[in-house]
Design a protein around this motif. Structure first.
Motif, PDB file in Angstrom:
ATOM      1  N   ASP A 108      25.987  -3.991  65.032  1.00 15.34           N
ATOM      2  CA  ASP A 108      24.788  -4.783  64.785  1.00 15.34           C
ATOM      3  C   ASP A 108      24.011  -4.238  63.578  1.00 15.34           C
ATOM      4  O   ASP A 108      22.806  -4.006  63.645  1.00 15.34           O
ATOM      5  CB  ASP A 108      23.882  -4.809  66.032  1.00 15.34           C
ATOM      6  N   GLY A 109      24.715  -4.018  62.506  1.00 16.65           N
ATOM      7  CA  GLY A 109      24.087  -3.344  61.372  1.00 16.65           C
ATOM      8  C   GLY A 109      23.657  -4.274  60.249  1.00 16.65           C
ATOM      9  O   GLY A 109      23.905  -5.465  60.274  1.00 16.65           O
ATOM     10  N   THR A 110      22.992  -3.671  59.286  1.00 14.86           N
ATOM     11  CA  THR A 110      22.629  -4.358  58.051  1.00 14.86           C
ATOM     12  C   THR A 110      23.397  -3.705  56.909  1.00 14.86           C
ATOM     13  O   THR A 110      23.472  -2.482  56.829  1.00 14.86           O
ATOM     14  CB  THR A 110      21.120  -4.222  57.789  1.00 14.86           C
ATOM     15  N   VAL A 111      23.968  -4.545  56.037  1.00 14.21           N
ATOM     16  CA  VAL A 111      24.725  -4.040  54.904  1.00 14.21           C
ATOM     17  C   VAL A 111      23.828  -3.966  53.668  1.00 14.21           C
ATOM     18  O   VAL A 111      23.227  -4.966  53.281  1.00 14.21           O
ATOM     19  CB  VAL A 111      25.935  -4.952  54.604  1.00 14.21           C
ATOM     20  N   PHE A 112      23.712  -2.780  53.081  1.00 16.28           N
ATOM     21  CA  PHE A 112      22.965  -2.611  51.839  1.00 16.28           C
ATOM     22  C   PHE A 112      23.946  -2.361  50.703  1.00 16.28           C
ATOM     23  O   PHE A 112      24.843  -1.527  50.832  1.00 16.28           O
ATOM     24  CB  PHE A 112      21.983  -1.435  51.947  1.00 16.28           C
ATOM     25  N   ARG A 113      23.751  -3.090  49.615  1.00 12.09           N
ATOM     26  CA  ARG A 113      24.620  -2.893  48.458  1.00 12.09           C
ATOM     27  C   ARG A 113      23.785  -2.525  47.250  1.00 12.09           C
ATOM     28  O   ARG A 113      22.705  -3.080  47.054  1.00 12.09           O
ATOM     29  CB  ARG A 113      25.385  -4.181  48.154  1.00 12.09           C
ATOM     30  N   GLY A 135      20.172  -6.310  50.683  1.00  9.31           N
ATOM     31  CA  GLY A 135      20.321  -6.050  52.108  1.00  9.31           C
ATOM     32  C   GLY A 135      20.840  -7.321  52.740  1.00  9.31           C
ATOM     33  O   GLY A 135      20.153  -8.335  52.756  1.00  9.31           O
ATOM     34  N   ARG A 136      22.070  -7.249  53.217  1.00 14.82           N
ATOM     35  CA  ARG A 136      22.681  -8.454  53.783  1.00 14.82           C
ATOM     36  C   ARG A 136      22.622  -8.405  55.293  1.00 14.82           C
ATOM     37  O   ARG A 136      23.137  -7.472  55.911  1.00 14.82           O
ATOM     38  CB  ARG A 136      24.140  -8.539  53.314  1.00 14.82           C
ATOM     39  N   HIS A 137      21.996  -9.407  55.876  1.00 14.20           N
ATOM     40  CA  HIS A 137      21.996  -9.504  57.334  1.00 14.20           C
ATOM     41  C   HIS A 137      23.433  -9.678  57.799  1.00 14.20           C
ATOM     42  O   HIS A 137      24.120 -10.594  57.383  1.00 14.20           O
ATOM     43  CB  HIS A 137      21.151 -10.707  57.766  1.00 14.20           C
ATOM     44  N   ALA A 138      23.901  -8.783  58.646  1.00 15.71           N
ATOM     45  CA  ALA A 138      25.333  -8.756  58.918  1.00 15.71           C
ATOM     46  C   ALA A 138      25.673  -9.367  60.271  1.00 15.71           C
ATOM     47  O   ALA A 138      26.655  -8.995  60.897  1.00 15.71           O
ATOM     48  CB  ALA A 138      25.842  -7.323  58.827  1.00 15.71           C
ATOM     49  N   TYR A 139      24.855 -10.283  60.736  1.00  8.93           N
ATOM     50  CA  TYR A 139      25.175 -10.872  62.043  1.00  8.93           C
ATOM     51  C   TYR A 139      24.979 -12.390  62.016  1.00  8.93           C
ATOM     52  O   TYR A 139      23.988 -12.896  61.491  1.00  8.93           O
ATOM     53  CB  TYR A 139      24.300 -10.260  63.146  1.00  8.93           C
ATOM     54  N   TYR A 275      24.961 -15.266  54.466  1.00  8.12           N
ATOM     55  CA  TYR A 275      25.733 -15.954  53.425  1.00  8.12           C
ATOM     56  C   TYR A 275      25.160 -15.685  52.028  1.00  8.12           C
ATOM     57  O   TYR A 275      25.916 -15.432  51.070  1.00  8.12           O
ATOM     58  CB  TYR A 275      25.751 -17.464  53.718  1.00  8.12           C
ATOM     59  N   ASP A 276      23.834 -15.709  51.910  1.00  8.79           N
ATOM     60  CA  ASP A 276      23.203 -15.424  50.613  1.00  8.79           C
ATOM     61  C   ASP A 276      23.630 -14.039  50.129  1.00  8.79           C
ATOM     62  O   ASP A 276      23.919 -13.832  48.945  1.00  8.79           O
ATOM     63  CB  ASP A 276      21.672 -15.463  50.718  1.00  8.79           C
ATOM     64  N   GLY A 277      23.661 -13.083  51.038  1.00 10.14           N
ATOM     65  CA  GLY A 277      24.022 -11.720  50.680  1.00 10.14           C
ATOM     66  C   GLY A 277      25.477 -11.610  50.238  1.00 10.14           C
ATOM     67  O   GLY A 277      25.806 -10.885  49.306  1.00 10.14           O
ATOM     68  N   ASP A 278      26.355 -12.336  50.917  1.00  8.79           N
ATOM     69  CA  ASP A 278      27.773 -12.355  50.576  1.00  8.79           C
ATOM     70  C   ASP A 278      27.946 -12.834  49.136  1.00  8.79           C
ATOM     71  O   ASP A 278      28.605 -12.189  48.309  1.00  8.79           O
ATOM     72  CB  ASP A 278      28.481 -13.301  51.572  1.00  8.79           C
ATOM     73  N   VAL A 279      27.303 -13.950  48.804  1.00  8.96           N
ATOM     74  CA  VAL A 279      27.484 -14.587  47.501  1.00  8.96           C
ATOM     75  C   VAL A 279      26.740 -13.821  46.399  1.00  8.96           C
ATOM     76  O   VAL A 279      27.294 -13.509  45.343  1.00  8.96           O
ATOM     77  CB  VAL A 279      26.979 -16.049  47.563  1.00  8.96           C
ATOM     78  N   MET A 280      25.480 -13.504  46.660  1.00 10.76           N
ATOM     79  CA  MET A 280      24.642 -12.919  45.621  1.00 10.76           C
ATOM     80  C   MET A 280      25.077 -11.506  45.247  1.00 10.76           C
ATOM     81  O   MET A 280      24.903 -11.083  44.112  1.00 10.76           O
ATOM     82  CB  MET A 280      23.171 -12.898  46.059  1.00 10.76           C
ATOM     83  N   SER A 281      25.654 -10.780  46.210  1.00 10.94           N
ATOM     84  CA  SER A 281      26.059  -9.420  45.868  1.00 10.94           C
ATOM     85  C   SER A 281      27.228  -9.456  44.883  1.00 10.94           C
ATOM     86  O   SER A 281      27.344  -8.573  44.040  1.00 10.94           O
ATOM     87  CB  SER A 281      26.403  -8.622  47.123  1.00 10.94           C
ATOM     88  N   ASP A 282      28.086 -10.459  44.975  1.00  8.95           N
ATOM     89  CA  ASP A 282      29.178 -10.571  43.998  1.00  8.95           C
ATOM     90  C   ASP A 282      28.627 -10.907  42.616  1.00  8.95           C
ATOM     91  O   ASP A 282      29.087 -10.394  41.598  1.00  8.95           O
ATOM     92  CB  ASP A 282      30.192 -11.633  44.431  1.00  8.95           C
ATOM     93  N   MET A 283      27.618 -11.776  42.566  1.00  7.59           N
ATOM     94  CA  MET A 283      27.003 -12.109  41.281  1.00  7.59           C
ATOM     95  C   MET A 283      26.368 -10.858  40.660  1.00  7.59           C
ATOM     96  O   MET A 283      26.568 -10.551  39.493  1.00  7.59           O
ATOM     97  CB  MET A 283      25.937 -13.192  41.460  1.00  7.59           C
ATOM     98  N   LEU A 298      26.828  -0.003  55.637  1.00 10.54           N
ATOM     99  CA  LEU A 298      26.368  -0.692  56.839  1.00 10.54           C
ATOM    100  C   LEU A 298      25.509   0.284  57.637  1.00 10.54           C
ATOM    101  O   LEU A 298      25.987   1.358  58.003  1.00 10.54           O
ATOM    102  CB  LEU A 298      27.578  -1.135  57.667  1.00 10.54           C
ATOM    103  N   VAL A 299      24.240  -0.080  57.846  1.00  8.71           N
ATOM    104  CA  VAL A 299      23.314   0.795  58.579  1.00  8.71           C
ATOM    105  C   VAL A 299      22.965   0.119  59.893  1.00  8.71           C
ATOM    106  O   VAL A 299      22.444  -0.998  59.908  1.00  8.71           O
ATOM    107  CB  VAL A 299      22.020   1.024  57.757  1.00  8.71           C
TER     108      VAL A 299
END
Ligand code: NAP
Ligand code: MG
Length: 408
Positions: A108-113, A135-139, A275-283, A298-299
Motif C-alpha cells: 500500500d505504498g506511494t511511488v516517488f520518482r 509522487g504517484r499514488h500506487a493503488y 495514471y497521471d503519475g505513470d504517464v507524467m513520470s515518463d515525460m 515505493l514508500v
C-alpha cells in the motif's frame, strides 16, 4: 582493483528482486563490479524473472513483497509485464499481473520518482533547473479495474451492495444501443489518506513544495474525494510546519498543473493520481535526459521501502545483446536504485559507513557522466565537450567502478 580492501558490513539483509532482459544483464554487472567487491551484505534473493513467475504461478512475487515487510528495504530490477505477445514468446500459463502492481498493492505504498541531474545535460524544458519529483499514488483506479467488452445493446450499471445489508446503491452508466466498452474503478479513503500523508512527509523531508492536481470539476465525487482528503491532511498535520519552512501546498486542476509545471523551475513534489503519475513520470524522465536518469522508490505508510529504476527492461537492447552485438545501455537508474536502498538501510541500521558508500557510488556515477563518459542515450542530449565519449554498457559500469575505487 589491485589492492585488498576491508569490506563494509551491511547489518540487515536486503531483499533483492532480479528481473528480465537487458536490465537483468546490467543488474549482474552492477552487482559484480560496483557492490560485491566493497560490501559484506546478505542478499535475500527473489528471482522475479518471467520464467520463475510463471513456474511459481507468481507466488515468488508475493513472497518478495512479504520479505520486504520482514526486512524493511528491498531493491528491484525491471520486470516484464506480460501482454499477449509475451504470453506467446514465453509460452506462459497466463498473462501474469505486473509485479510492481502486486508489490504496491501488498505494501500500500506511494511511488516517488526523481530525476538524476548532471551538469552537462540541460533539461529539454528550459525552466527546469531543479528536480521535479513525482509522487504517484500506487493503488487502485485503472490499475485495479474491472472491464467489460459490451457485446451489444443493454444497460451498463455501477452497483454497490452494503456488507451489513441495507439499501443497494445503483447508477446507470450508459444505456448501450450497440457494442461498446465498460469499466469499473475504485479507491479507498485509507489508501488516499496514506498517499496524502506520504506526499506531505516526503516534500517536507526534502524541503520542496507540494503540488497536487485532480479533475474534480468533472469527477466531483471520485476526484473530489482526493482533493478533500489532501486538504484535511494539510490543515490537520502540516499547515504550521509548511508555513514555518516556507513551503507551499498548492492544489489546482490537473490540466492547470500540467500547464504550470512547464513553466516551473522545479524543486517541487508533484503528487499525481496513479495514471497521471505513470504517464507524467515518463515525460519528465525524457526531458531530464533519458528514461534511464529517473529513479523510483515505493514508500509504504508502515515504513517499508522498495527501490528501483523507473524504466523497463529495455527489450530492444536485449535483443541486440542476444545477437552478440555490443549495446550502450544506461545503468544510472539501476545504480541509484542500489545506492538509494543502501543509504536507507544504513540510515535504519545506524551505519554511517554504509551511507557514505551509497553517496560515493552516486558521486562516482554522476561524475563519470560529467567527465564526458556516457552511454548513447546521453551522448545525444549532452552539452558538447572535448572529453565526450560514447561507451558501451560494460565500459560505463567499469568507468564508474574506477572512479569509485579512487574514492574509497
Ligand atoms: P523501456 O524498457 O523503458 O524502454 C523503452 C525505450 O527507452 C528503450 O527502447 C530505449 O530507447 C529507452 N531506454 C529505457 N531505458 C533505457 C536505458 N537504461 N538505457 C538506454 N535507453 C533506455 O520500456 P518498454 O520497451 O516499453 O518496455 C519493455 C518491458 O519493460 C516491457 O515488457 C514492460 O512490461 C516492462 N516494464 C517494466 C517496468 C518495471 O519493471 N518497473 C517499467 C516499465 C516497463 P531506444 O530503443 O530508443 O534506445
Ligand atoms: Mg509509465
Amino acid at each position: 582493483m589491485g589492492k585488498k580492501r576491508q569490506k563494509i558490513e551491511v547489518k540487515t539483509p536486503i531483499v533483492e528482486m532480479d528481473g528480465d532482459e537487458m536490465t537483468r544483464v546490467m543488474w549482474k554487472m552492477v552487482k559484480d563490479r560496483l557492490l560485491l567487491p566493497y560490501l559484506d551484505m546478505e542478499l535475500e534473493y527473489y528471482d522475479l524473472g518471467l520464467k520463475v513467475r510463471d513456474d511459481t504461478e507468481d507466488k515468488i512475487t508475493m513472497d518478495a513483497a512479504e520479505a520486504i515487510k520482514v526486512h524493511g528495504v528491498g531493491v528491484k530490477c525491471a520486470t516484464i509485464t506480460p501482454n499477449k505477445a509475451r504470453v506467446q514468446e514465453f509460452n506462459l500459463k497466463q498473462e501474469w499481473k505486473s509485479p510492481n502492481g502486486t508489490i504496491r498493492a501488498a505494501l500500500d505504498g506511494t511511488v516517488f520518482r526523481a530525476p538524476i541531474l548532471v551538469n552537462n545535460i540541460i533539461p529539454t524544458v528550459r525552466p527546469w533547473k531543479k528536480p521535479i519529483h513525482i509522487g504517484r499514488h500506487a493503488y487502485g483506479d485503472v490499475y485495479k479495474n474491472a472491464e467489460i467488452r459490451v457485446p451489444g445493446a443493454g444497460k451498463g450499471e455501477v452497483i454497490f451492495t452494503p456488507a451489513g445489508g441495507g439499501e443497494t446503491i445503483r447508477l446507470t452508466i450508459q444505456d448501450f444501443k450497440g457494442p461498446g466498452i465498460l469499466q469499473g474503478i475504485h479507491n479507498t479513503d485509507k489508501s488516499i489518506e496514506s498517499f496524502a500523508k506520504a506526499c506531505f512527509r516526503y516534500a517536507y523531508d526534502q524541503r520542496i513544495h507540494l503540488w497536487f492536481g485532480t479533475k474534480d470539476t468533472i469527477s466531483k465525487t471520485y476526484d473530489g474525494q482526493f482533493r478533500k482528503i489532501f486538504e484535511e491532511e494539510y490543515r490537520k498535520n502540516w499547515e504550521a510546519k509548511y508555513r514555518e519552512a516556507n513551503l507551499e501546498y498548492f492544489f489546482t486542476l490537473i490540466d492547470d498543473a500540467v500547464a504550470r509545471i512547464m513553466r516551473a523551475e522545479g524543486g517541487i513534489l508533484w503528487a499525481c493520481k496513479n495514471y497521471d503519475g505513470d504517464v507524467m513520470s515518463d515525460m519528465l524522465g525524457s526531458s531530464y535526459g533519458s528514461l534511464a536518469m529517473m529513479t523510483s522508490v515505493l514508500v509504504s505508510p508502515n515504513g517499508f521501502y522498495e527501490y528501483e529504476a523507473a524504466h523497463g527492461t529495455v527489450q530492444k537492447h536485449y535483443y541486440k545483446h542476444l545477437k552478440g552485438e555490443k549495446t550502450s545501455t544506461n545503468s544510472m537508474a539501476l545504480i541509484y536504485a542500489w545506492s538509494g536502498c543502501l543509504r536507507k538501510r544504513g540510515e535504519l541500521d545506524g551505519t554511517p559507513e554504509v551511507v557514505r558508500f551509497a553517496q560515493a557510488l552516486e558521486d562516482a556515477a554522476r561524475e563519470t557522466i560529467e567527465n564526458g563518459t556516457m552511454t548513447a542515450d546521453l551522448i545525444r542530449v549532452a552539452e558538447p565537450g572535448p572529453k565526450n565519449k560514447q561507451v558501451n554498457t560494460e565500459e560505463f559500469i567499469e568507468a564508474v567502478g574506477r572512479s569509485l575505487d579512487k574514492k574509497l
